[in-house]
Design an enzyme around this catalytic site. Structure first.
Site, mmCIF file in Angstrom:
data_model
loop_
_atom_site.group_PDB
_atom_site.id
_atom_site.type_symbol
_atom_site.label_atom_id
_atom_site.label_comp_id
_atom_site.label_asym_id
_atom_site.label_seq_id
_atom_site.Cartn_x
_atom_site.Cartn_y
_atom_site.Cartn_z
ATOM 1 N N ASP A 1 -13.527 -90.505 -36.239
ATOM 2 C CA ASP A 1 -13.585 -89.977 -34.874
ATOM 3 C C ASP A 1 -12.871 -88.635 -34.825
ATOM 4 O O ASP A 1 -12.081 -88.294 -35.717
ATOM 5 C CB ASP A 1 -12.912 -90.959 -33.898
ATOM 6 C CG ASP A 1 -13.271 -90.684 -32.445
ATOM 7 O OD1 ASP A 1 -14.100 -89.789 -32.178
ATOM 8 O OD2 ASP A 1 -12.716 -91.370 -31.572
ATOM 9 N N LYS A 2 -13.170 -87.921 -33.754
ATOM 10 C CA LYS A 2 -12.521 -86.630 -33.479
ATOM 11 C C LYS A 2 -11.988 -86.704 -32.062
ATOM 12 O O LYS A 2 -12.590 -87.336 -31.186
ATOM 13 C CB LYS A 2 -13.577 -85.539 -33.646
ATOM 14 C CG LYS A 2 -13.279 -84.236 -32.981
ATOM 15 C CD LYS A 2 -13.978 -84.121 -31.630
ATOM 16 C CE LYS A 2 -13.431 -82.948 -30.854
ATOM 17 N NZ LYS A 2 -13.847 -82.988 -29.426
ATOM 18 N N HIS A 3 -10.829 -86.096 -31.829
ATOM 19 C CA HIS A 3 -10.294 -86.098 -30.457
ATOM 20 C C HIS A 3 -9.739 -84.719 -30.140
ATOM 21 O O HIS A 3 -9.070 -84.101 -30.970
ATOM 22 C CB HIS A 3 -9.183 -87.145 -30.337
ATOM 23 C CG HIS A 3 -8.657 -87.276 -28.937
ATOM 24 N ND1 HIS A 3 -9.266 -88.077 -27.990
ATOM 25 C CD2 HIS A 3 -7.607 -86.710 -28.321
ATOM 26 C CE1 HIS A 3 -8.609 -87.983 -26.855
ATOM 27 N NE2 HIS A 3 -7.587 -87.159 -27.022
ATOM 28 N N SER A 4 -10.037 -84.247 -28.922
ATOM 29 C CA SER A 4 -9.532 -82.940 -28.497
ATOM 30 C C SER A 4 -8.502 -83.138 -27.404
ATOM 31 O O SER A 4 -8.618 -84.060 -26.589
ATOM 32 C CB SER A 4 -10.700 -82.110 -27.979
ATOM 33 O OG SER A 4 -10.248 -81.135 -27.069
ATOM 34 N N THR B 1 -15.413 -85.793 -21.672
ATOM 35 C CA THR B 1 -16.696 -86.169 -22.288
ATOM 36 C C THR B 1 -17.409 -87.259 -21.486
ATOM 37 O O THR B 1 -18.629 -87.254 -21.342
ATOM 38 C CB THR B 1 -16.439 -86.649 -23.737
ATOM 39 O OG1 THR B 1 -15.798 -85.581 -24.437
ATOM 40 C CG2 THR B 1 -17.706 -87.009 -24.457
ATOM 41 N N ARG C 1 2.996 -92.678 -15.684
ATOM 42 C CA ARG C 1 3.413 -91.319 -16.103
ATOM 43 C C ARG C 1 2.792 -90.263 -15.207
ATOM 44 O O ARG C 1 3.428 -89.274 -14.840
ATOM 45 C CB ARG C 1 2.970 -91.058 -17.548
ATOM 46 C CG ARG C 1 3.799 -91.785 -18.582
ATOM 47 C CD ARG C 1 3.109 -91.745 -19.931
ATOM 48 N NE ARG C 1 2.885 -90.384 -20.394
ATOM 49 C CZ ARG C 1 1.892 -90.014 -21.197
ATOM 50 N NH1 ARG C 1 1.003 -90.891 -21.634
ATOM 51 N NH2 ARG C 1 1.771 -88.765 -21.571
ATOM 52 N N SER D 1 -0.075 -92.415 -26.610
ATOM 53 C CA SER D 1 -1.195 -92.684 -25.708
ATOM 54 C C SER D 1 -2.532 -92.411 -26.404
ATOM 55 O O SER D 1 -3.437 -93.260 -26.420
ATOM 56 C CB SER D 1 -1.034 -91.794 -24.467
ATOM 57 O OG SER D 1 -2.191 -91.816 -23.677
ATOM 58 N N LYS E 1 -5.174 -95.650 -28.439
ATOM 59 C CA LYS E 1 -6.595 -95.866 -28.114
ATOM 60 C C LYS E 1 -7.456 -95.681 -29.365
ATOM 61 O O LYS E 1 -8.401 -96.425 -29.609
ATOM 62 C CB LYS E 1 -7.029 -94.884 -27.018
ATOM 63 C CG LYS E 1 -6.489 -95.292 -25.641
ATOM 64 C CD LYS E 1 -6.847 -94.301 -24.571
ATOM 65 C CE LYS E 1 -6.044 -93.041 -24.669
ATOM 66 N NZ LYS E 1 -5.690 -92.364 -23.457
ATOM 67 N N LYS E 2 -7.134 -94.666 -30.150
ATOM 68 C CA LYS E 2 -7.922 -94.400 -31.362
ATOM 69 C C LYS E 2 -7.781 -95.565 -32.352
ATOM 70 O O LYS E 2 -8.744 -96.003 -32.958
ATOM 71 C CB LYS E 2 -7.461 -93.095 -32.028
ATOM 72 C CG LYS E 2 -7.724 -91.879 -31.183
ATOM 73 C CD LYS E 2 -9.197 -91.599 -31.102
ATOM 74 C CE LYS E 2 -9.576 -90.720 -29.945
ATOM 75 N NZ LYS E 2 -11.008 -90.750 -29.640
HETATM 76 N N1 URA Z 1 -4.674 -87.765 -23.195
HETATM 77 C C1 URA Z 1 -4.309 -89.071 -23.326
HETATM 78 O O1 URA Z 1 -5.113 -89.931 -23.651
HETATM 79 N N2 URA Z 1 -3.024 -89.369 -23.111
HETATM 80 C C2 URA Z 1 -2.094 -88.463 -22.775
HETATM 81 O O2 URA Z 1 -0.957 -88.824 -22.604
HETATM 82 C C3 URA Z 1 -2.492 -87.114 -22.618
HETATM 83 C C4 URA Z 1 -3.800 -86.794 -22.861
#
Ligand code: URA
Length: 435
Positions: free
Chosen positions: A79-82, A119, A167, A182, A186-187
């Site tokens: 996976d890729k995350h921005s 996305t 938060r 965070s 999830k990843k």
């Molecule tokens: N994206 C997230 O999923 N968590 C954060 O805390 C900030 C950006």
């Protein structure tokens, strides 16, 4: 162990043990730790930070707060995350390209956050596309098609859902340790083996300063690898929009046209390729940069990546001929009009964050979490840095639902573009971080 004792120890700058973190997150997930205690914990972490070991412990505890997907597939799970920007629709382009190269991509994406697009909101502009399938359909699409881009389900990392919500309203979002845990919880819950992070830096990014982007990128790479997920990061420039458009349907259209080889090479093309190269090297699918680049380019020129995107859309409930006529299956705006600079000249700088705010002003993003968004609106034909604006070349085309929102967005776009001397061109990729 009492939650208030864990909070007190963090408040006083002590390193928490793995068991302390685990127990606190378990209480946060089952509700036995109160909202006030979660907020105090977040603020203590915000001020005192966490060591790499603590951050790994926090990330794993949050991952284990819900289901962790397991895969048995004939290829690497990637996976890729921005970290978010303007005109950043790389995920839509890269996921099918990676699938075409033999990877499997279970991509859990998010909604727009602050001034940035998400996305998930982009995919919601495709008629019928289901961004919230159950785990059974999600895993089937990943297995059969090679990629599936969906939203966070209730059972993946529920601790993050509660902690993030608290938060968001207690001024504790901007903590590197909490952002790291965070994103990565999830990843990790999606069962990934390889990840590449795109950490944005510049006027349209959350981390505007290079040193802050570096700190976040370093934290993400070291914690992810510490948690067993092979991860590299690129720091990429967000001092101007990545693609020349911003807005949900407009960005899906950009991605579809990119996949169909209808767009000339651009900064978005280079960032997409470089992120893909990182993953093909990490997984061993390619041994060298040139080989990785060739494989990714071939996924485009052969039409394979475009076909995979179309198959993903169909498998998740969207139209069967989406890739042939994408614009037919997305809402169109009432008004499309140009916005011109008051003064002709070279684009010296762009207040990129403001372009994201213009999209929100048009109704394409949210002011409140429960706002409905208009997928059709946004900005296209955005000029980049060092382009020439004159009375024939608009700064952008504004896609609006009505005249009043057009006028508000026009004002923001005009003031976001600074006309002046030629500025130094930054390469789209500023830095690469490996473990
Ligand atoms: N994206 C997230 O999923 N968590 C954060 O805390 C900030 C950006």
């Amino acid at each position: 162990m009492l939650p208030q004792e864990v909070i007190r120890r963090k408040r006083d700058g002590n390193a928490l043990s793995t068991d302390e973190v685990k127990e606190f997150i378990s209480g946060l997930t089952n509700g036995s730790v109160s909202e006030g205690q979660v907020a105090a914990f977040a603020m203590a972490v915000f001020f005192k930070g966490m060591s790499a070991d603590e951050a790994v412990g926090l990330t794993l505890a949050m991952r284990d707060s819900g289901t962790v997907l397991k895969w048995d597939l004939p290829g690497p799970i990637v996976d890729k995350h921005s970290t978010g920007g303007i005109g950043d629709n790389v995920s839509l382009m890269l996921a099918p390209m990676l699938a075409a190269c033999g990877c499997f991509v279970p991509m859990i994406s998010g909604r727009g956050l602050g001034h940035t697009g998400g996305t998930l909101d982009k995919l919601d502009s495709i008629q019928g596309y289901n961004t919230a399938p159950d785990n059974e359909l999600f895993t089937k699409v990943v297995r059969d098609v090679g990629c599936a881009i969906i939203g966070q389900t209730a059972d993946l990392a529920p601790a993050d859902k509660r902690l993030y919500g608290i938060r968001d309203v207690t001024a504790t979002v901007e903590s590197v340790s909490l952002i790291t845990a965070s994103i990565l919880s999830k990843k990790l819950s999606a069962g990934l083996q390889y990840l590449v992070m795109d950490v944005k830096c510049g006027s349209g990014a959350f981390m505007q300063r290079r040193e802050d982007a570096e700190t976040l990128a370093y934290s993400l790479v070291s914690v992810a690898n510490g948690a067993g997920l092979k991860t590299t990061a690129l720091i990429t420039d967000m001092d101007e929009p990545l693609a020349n458009c911003a807005g949900n349907a407009l960005e899906v259209l950009h991605a579809a046209r990119f996949l169909k080889n209808e767009l000339t090479h651009s900064r978005a093309h280079e960032v997409t390729l470089r992120l893909g190269i990182e993953l093909l090297l990490s997984t061993g699918i390619a041994g060298m940069v040139a080989d990785a680049r060739e494989k990714l380019e071939a996924s485009l020129s052969s039409g394979r990546a475009a076909a995979i995107f179309g198959d993903m859309v169909v498998a998740l409930g969207g139209p069967t001929n989406f890739m042939q006529k994408p614009e037919k299956h997305m809402a169109t705006p009432a008004i499309v009009k140009p916005v011109y600079a008051d003064q002709r000249g070279n684009i010296h700088a762009i207040a990129t964050r403001d372009l994201g705010l213009a999209v929100i002003e048009l109704g394409g993003g949210r002011r409140r979490a429960d706002d409905k968004i208009n997928h059709a609106v946004g900005l296209s034909n955005l000029l980049g840095k060092n382009a020439n604006a004159d009375h024939h070349t608009p700064l952008a085309m504004i896609h609006a639902a009505d005249e009043a929102s057009f006028v508000r967005a026009e004002k923001i776009v005009k003031s976001a573009y600074i006309i002046g001397e030629v500025s130094k061109e930054l390469p789209p990729i500023l830095e690469t971080l490996t473990a």
